[in-house]
Write a protein that holds these residues in place. Structure first.
Motif, PDB file in Angstrom:
ATOM      1  N   ARG A  64     -28.692  13.591 -32.026  1.00 59.11           N
ATOM      2  CA  ARG A  64     -29.711  14.214 -31.897  1.00 59.11           C
ATOM      3  C   ARG A  64     -30.129  14.579 -33.624  1.00 59.11           C
ATOM      4  O   ARG A  64     -30.351  14.587 -34.495  1.00 59.11           O
ATOM      5  N   ASP A 114     -32.702  15.737 -28.693  1.00 63.90           N
ATOM      6  CA  ASP A 114     -31.739  14.924 -28.566  1.00 63.90           C
ATOM      7  C   ASP A 114     -32.508  12.602 -28.342  1.00 63.90           C
ATOM      8  O   ASP A 114     -33.535  13.081 -27.643  1.00 63.90           O
ATOM      9  N   THR A 136     -28.085  13.682 -36.285  1.00 64.01           N
ATOM     10  CA  THR A 136     -26.793  13.228 -35.599  1.00 64.01           C
ATOM     11  C   THR A 136     -26.416  12.363 -34.973  1.00 64.01           C
ATOM     12  O   THR A 136     -26.745  12.234 -33.805  1.00 64.01           O
ATOM     13  N   LEU A 141     -24.620  11.092 -31.174  1.00 58.24           N
ATOM     14  CA  LEU A 141     -23.871  11.782 -30.434  1.00 58.24           C
ATOM     15  C   LEU A 141     -23.110  10.505 -29.997  1.00 58.24           C
ATOM     16  O   LEU A 141     -22.689  11.170 -29.215  1.00 58.24           O
ATOM     17  N   SER A 142     -23.455   9.313 -29.655  1.00 57.36           N
ATOM     18  CA  SER A 142     -22.622   8.211 -29.339  1.00 57.36           C
ATOM     19  C   SER A 142     -22.749   7.091 -29.940  1.00 57.36           C
ATOM     20  O   SER A 142     -23.945   6.995 -30.324  1.00 57.36           O
TER      21      SER A 142
END
Length: 281
Positions: free
Chosen positions: A223, A233, A257, A259-260
């Motif tokens: 993100r 995203d 950030t 996320l996965s």
């Protein structure tokens, strides 16, 4: 098969595999199958496949032994074979899906769902001025992995390593990186046009010649949040190439950030390069 042949086979099984060992292997095979299904999406494909092969092999031995002398392990053998086979197939499907597909999406929470997605504008003159690569003034990461020695010296992984234009250096964090952030400050107002990211460590260890891309975890999705809270995203292909996407907006800072991520063989996740394109404020 006559009674004499059956008797010889049963005697051979009894000699090689006691009932106690049959029970132990039965539980072990079942455990392998269950654990594989639980972690299949969190371990490298080769690890999942090897676990599945071991589970199927042990389950088959237990099943054959139990069937030959009507032992108690038949159920364990069947369960282990089924679970392990499903785990292997799931790992292969997940791997092919990650390799063949990449989607870029905008919109989550306060995200600007109206942002167009596509190639970044060409660097150079545009209707609103010169599109250039924007160089942040500073960067800070939520966590940073400790330095290591690769035979050619000590390698560090601070946040600015992801912004230095050198894909052989990287910001690296311990673990899968999920929830970890890197925040960049431009030190001035800028108007973003797009971002480019190398989502995995596109380098080779100078001492061991190990491919760092497969060794380290790779960012699967992230993100990007502007200083006014608008977020985008993005999902990345598992590739060592630079991947670009459109992101527009006025800002003085931006936070990425994770996320996965896609796991590697080591307990780290690395981001070697993040580039920003747009217009100077």
């Amino acid at each position: 098969m006559d009674d004499s042949v059956t008797g010889r086979w049963d005697a051979r099984v009894d000699g090689l595999l006691s009932r106690e060992l049959e029970d132990v292997l039965g539980w072990a095979a079942t455990t392998i199958g269950v654990v594989l299904l639980a972690i299949v999406g969190m371990v490298p494909v080769i690890v999942a496949v090897l676990m599945g092969i071991v589970g199927i092999a042990v389950g088959a031995v237990v099943l054959i032994a139990a069937h030959s002398r009507q032992g108690r392990g038949a159920g364990h053998g069947v369960i282990a074979i089924i679970f392990s086979a499903v785990g292997v197939l799931t790992a292969l499907v997940l791997s092919m899906t990650a390799f063949l597909t990449m989607s870029i999406t905008s919109g989550a929470g306060e995200a600007d769902s109206g942002t167009a997605v596509g190639p970044i504008p060409t660097l150079g003159p545009s209707a609103v001025g010169e599109v250039v690569r924007l160089v942040p003034q500073s960067a800070a990461a939520s966590t940073t992995a400790p330095p290591v020695s690769d035979g050619g010296g000590v390698v560090s992984f601070e946040a600015m390593k992801a912004l230095d234009g050198d894909a052989s250096t990287a910001w690296r964090t311990v673990g899968d990186g999920v929830g970890e952030t890197i925040t960049v400050a431009f030190g001035r107002p800028v108007r973003l046009a797009g971002i480019g990211v190398i989502a995995g460590y596109a380098s080779t260890d100078n001492a061991s010649w190990v491919d760092r891309f497969g060794q380290n975890g790779r960012v699967a999705s992230a993100r990007f949040t502007l200083d006014d809270g608008r977020a985008t995203d993005v999902t990345f292909l598992d590739s060592p190439q630079l991947q670009t996407f459109e992101l527009t907006g006025d800002t003085t800072a931006l936070q990425m950030t994770i996320l996965s991520s896609t796991p590697g063989s080591s307990p780290y996740t690395a981001v070697p390069e993040v580039e920003f394109y747009g217009w100077q404020g």
